[in-house]
Write an enzyme that holds these catalytic residues in place. Sequence first.
Site, PDB file in Angstrom:
ATOM      1  N   SER A 187      41.409  -6.456 -21.196  1.00 23.48           N
ATOM      2  CA  SER A 187      42.732  -6.149 -20.848  1.00 23.48           C
ATOM      3  C   SER A 187      43.629  -7.082 -21.336  1.00 23.48           C
ATOM      4  O   SER A 187      43.689  -8.236 -21.407  1.00 23.48           O
ATOM      5  CB  SER A 187      42.987  -5.931 -19.166  1.00 23.48           C
ATOM      6  OG  SER A 187      42.043  -5.195 -18.737  1.00 23.48           O
TER       7      SER A 187
HETATM    8  N1  SAH Z   1      37.321  -7.169 -16.750  1.00 21.90           N
HETATM    9  C1  SAH Z   1      36.870  -6.766 -18.029  1.00 21.90           C
HETATM   10  C2  SAH Z   1      37.472  -5.752 -18.580  1.00 21.90           C
HETATM   11  C3  SAH Z   1      36.681  -4.386 -18.403  1.00 21.90           C
HETATM   12  S1  SAH Z   1      36.509  -3.235 -19.477  1.00 21.90           S
HETATM   13  C4  SAH Z   1      37.374  -8.156 -18.841  1.00 21.90           C
HETATM   14  O1  SAH Z   1      38.090  -9.033 -18.066  1.00 21.90           O
HETATM   15  O2  SAH Z   1      36.969  -8.270 -19.797  1.00 21.90           O
HETATM   16  C5  SAH Z   1      35.644  -2.094 -18.368  1.00 21.90           C
HETATM   17  C6  SAH Z   1      34.304  -2.369 -18.245  1.00 21.90           C
HETATM   18  O3  SAH Z   1      33.827  -1.470 -16.980  1.00 21.90           O
HETATM   19  C7  SAH Z   1      33.460  -2.115 -19.394  1.00 21.90           C
HETATM   20  O4  SAH Z   1      32.591  -3.307 -19.570  1.00 21.90           O
HETATM   21  C8  SAH Z   1      32.431  -1.193 -18.800  1.00 21.90           C
HETATM   22  O5  SAH Z   1      31.171  -0.847 -19.402  1.00 21.90           O
HETATM   23  C9  SAH Z   1      32.769  -1.065 -17.288  1.00 21.90           C
HETATM   24  N2  SAH Z   1      32.149  -0.052 -16.584  1.00 21.90           N
HETATM   25  C10 SAH Z   1      32.322   1.291 -16.813  1.00 21.90           C
HETATM   26  N3  SAH Z   1      31.841   1.938 -15.837  1.00 21.90           N
HETATM   27  C11 SAH Z   1      31.131   1.359 -14.990  1.00 21.90           C
HETATM   28  C12 SAH Z   1      30.416   1.460 -13.621  1.00 21.90           C
HETATM   29  N4  SAH Z   1      30.434   2.562 -13.194  1.00 21.90           N
HETATM   30  N5  SAH Z   1      29.994   0.259 -13.049  1.00 21.90           N
HETATM   31  C13 SAH Z   1      30.339  -0.887 -13.329  1.00 21.90           C
HETATM   32  N6  SAH Z   1      30.856  -1.193 -14.576  1.00 21.90           N
HETATM   33  C14 SAH Z   1      31.217  -0.181 -15.443  1.00 21.90           C
END
Ligand code: SAH
Length: 230
Positions: free
Chosen positions: A80
């Site tokens: 993000s």
């Molecule tokens: N917090 C992260 C950015 C997250 S991007 C950072 O600092 O880099 C969103 C993430 O959520 C992705 O890696 C995706 O694989 C994950 N995601 C999507 N659906 C999910 C779920 N149901 N449970 C856990 N993670 C999930």
Amino acid sequence: MYARPIAPSGPFGLFRRDPGDPLERTRRMVDEQLRGRGITDARVLQAMAEIPREDFVPDDLKRAAYEDSALSIGHGQTISQPLVVASMTQALALSGDENVLEIGTGSGYQAAILARLCRHVVTVEVVPQLAEAAAARLRRLGLANLEVAVGDGWNGWPPAAPYEGVLVACAAPALPAPLLEQMTPAGRLVIPIGPEGGDQVLQLVRKDGRASDLFPVRFVPLRRGRSGGG
Ligand code: SAH
């Protein structure tokens, strides 16, 4: 007289060949993108200044690591925008003693920031390869108060509940009930609500379900995957 070390240790005692550079760029990112743009929590500013963002992006994106934007970093994953990471973290109002849950580990960057600001963090990622890569990265940084779990974050993470803070880093069409259940009575939950690719709003939600809108966002969707809960 003692000789000065040529290269002082970086954060967490890691030796850096070029010590000024990543931390200098990190500090500049904090000054230019966070101060004066609504980030007033001194602890959040400090944590953001101590974790080099480039440690969380692949080699070919190191140059872009400090840009004022989200970055796509593979596996449908994004890291993000720094301002969004800081704003979501600030909304949790952490004072240092909290047990915190993050859904969507991705690169592990947000989890690292959280770990500097509270007692314990569990971060849940649905893609096993991402969870493994993030766990290795976070271990290298020496963050000991942090656990990476593989599972569907829709279910929260019951083994470590209850949580004073919950941060969801992917957009849900509606609030997942297990997350509310796993909060303490005074807990705070920040979550992007809205459709994939459409208008989403970041909400701050209390245990009783009361929600306030923070600002519009664009996150990757919360996918339904393996069941969580260990
Ligand atoms: N917090 C992260 C950015 C997250 S991007 C950072 O600092 O880099 C969103 C993430 O959520 C992705 O890696 C995706 O694989 C994950 N995601 C999507 N659906 C999910 C779920 N149901 N449970 C856990 N993670 C999930």
